[in-house]
Structures are given as structure tokens and as C-alpha cells.
Design a protein around this motif. Structure first.
Motif: not given
Ligand code: 4GX
Length: 249
Positions: A46-72
């Protein structure tokens, strides 16, 4: 003519080039039996940095793949007027891939494969984008690309005409539920190691019987749980009973 189209969503499209250029798959492409589209889902960020992942809600290790690119991406790939193809998400939590599952997948004319990395996908992708989750085995990989290639490879070879010989797909391990018998080629003796005499005999009935028994022996020794699902003849049962009686001798 049965054909199949694979659409793959991945962040590492280059991983697929060697695989697609590999002899059997390449030939199937040339014959028009299979079609593959490798899509970088970063193109749907979605954004100009072409971000596909983000930190998990609730905290914790690793990055989670964001929903928007897959739905689109799926909206782009699926025509609402067409029959919905299976959308397979590669995950260690998925249904284990077996030859039976491969055969079932090969009945479709199109498959969409989702390859993830990091800590995995936002749960909404599992729930609303994927139609099923597939695991290739109980071990952890760095991403879903190798599992996707394994699915493409095993499904492709079930498409009539992909293998040079149409019989080879039927004769394999698992086609009849048993492991394959041993194969030999020339020379008949090498460094003193002999090819079993029966194979040189030209006696087709004896060869068939020997091969069946070697398949049974291997399955019994290496994968005994497979025998529960096989249709056995009375002769097979007698042979297996002999193996059991010989055990520990
Ligand atoms: N058979 N992996 C997927 C990311 C991930 C993590 C959690 C969903 C949930 C694998 C396998 C496999 C590693 C691919 C983790 N996705 N995939 N990836 N075994 O190990 O299919």
C-alpha cells in the motif's frame, strides 16, 4: 487436453526461475500443458516504502505479513464470474501433503499458492484469502517457496503428457500404496556386485513376482504403516507372513 495454471505469490520470485527452467517443467511449458505466473506481492503493497510486514499486535518476535497485499493480489487474480480456484497457503500448520492430496490438486485447472516468511501471515489471510493450508512435512523452513515448488512439481507430473512416459506416473512408489521395487541396469556385474539373477532370466512372470515381493519387503521394512492401506492378494499375505516368521532369525 488437461492443463494447469499456477499463480504464485512470493517475495522471492527469483527462487522460481531455476525450477521453471528445469527440463521436465520447461518441456511441459513448451507443450502448453502448464502455465506459471510468479507474482511479487510487494507490488501490491500500500505505501510508498512497499511495506509487506509489520510487528505483531500484542508483542513478540518476528514480523507478520500484512493482509492488504494478499487481498489486493487475489482480487486482481480472481475473476468473480469464474469458478474460484483453490488458494493454498504454505504452512507447517497445514494438512500434510501426500500423493493422494497431490492427485486431488491435479484435478483443478488452476491453483494459487501463497508463500510466506517471517513469523507468518496475519490470521485474516488464513481465514479469508486461503481456502486451505498445506504442509510438506514436520520441519520448519525459512519460507513457503520450496513447498510451493514441491506442490507444482508433484502436481505437474500428474498432468497427462508432462512425463515422457505416461506409465511412469502410475508405476511409482505410492501409486499402488507400496514402495518401489529395486531397479538395475547394465552391467550385470560390477566390482563383483551382481544384478539379481531373476532379472536376467527373461522370465516375465518370475520377474513380476520378484518385483511385487521386493516392493512388499521394502514397505514392510521401511514403512510398515503403509501396508494397512494397501489391497493385498492372498499371495501377498503369505509372503508377508514369511517375512514376519523370518524376523530375528
Ligand atoms: N510446509 N514454512 C511458511 C512462514 C509461516 C509461519 C507460520 C505460516 C505460519 C512449511 C512447511 C514451512 C516455514 C513455510 C514458515 N507461514 N511450509 N513459513 N514445513 O516450514 O509448508
Amino acid at each position: 487436453m488437461a492443463t494447469i495454471r499456477f499463480d504464485v505469490l512470493t517475495l522471492f520470485p527469483d527462487m522460481f526461475t531455476g525450477f521453471i527452467q528445469n527440463s521436465m517443467i520447461q518441456k511441459a511449458h513448451e507443450k502448453g500443458l502448464i502455465e506459471t505466473r510468479i507474482i511479487n506481492f510487494r507490488d501490491y503493497a500500500f505505501n510508498k516504502h512497499r511495506t509487506v510486514d509489520d510487528i505483531p499486535y500484542g508483542g513478540g518476535d518476528g514480523m507478520v505479513l500484512k493482509p492488504e497485499p494478499f487481498f489486493e493480489a487475489i482480487d486482481d487474480l480472481i475473476d468473480p464470474n469464474e469458478e474460484k480456484p483453490p488458494v493454498l497457503l504454505m504452512s507447517p500448520q497445514g494438512e500434510r501433503l501426500t500423493q493422494q492430496k497431490v492427485n486431488q490438486l491435479a484435478t483443478h485447472s488452476r491453483l494459487i499458492l501463497l508463500c510466506g516468511h517471517y513469523a507468518g501471515f496475519d490470521e485474516r489471510i488464513h481465514q479469508y484469502v486461503a481456502t486451505e493450508e498445506i504442509s510438506i512435512g514436520d520441519y520448519v523452513l525459512t519460507g513457503g517457496e520450496l513447498p510451493a515448488m514441491i506442490i507444482m512439481d508433484s502436481v505437474s507430473r500428474q498432468i497427462p503428457g508432462v512425463l515422457g512416459n505416461t506409465l511412469s506416473a502410475q508405476n511409482d512408489s505410492f501409486a499402488d500404496g507400496l514402495l518401489e521395487y529395486p531397479q538395475y541396469t547394465r552391467p550385470a556385474e560390477y566390482r563383483g556386485y551382481q544384478v539379481p539373477e531373476v532379472l536376467l532370466s527373461g522370465h516375465h512372470l518370475r520377474i513380476e513376482k520378484w518385483r511385487r515381493q521386493e516392493s512388499l519387503r521394502r514397505t514392510w521394512e521401511r514403512r510398515p504403516e503403509l501396508l494397512d492401506k494397501v489391497t493385498l492378494t492372498e499371495e501377498d499375505r503369505i509372503f508377508l507372513r514369511q517375512l514376519e516368521d523370518q524376523q530375528g532369525e
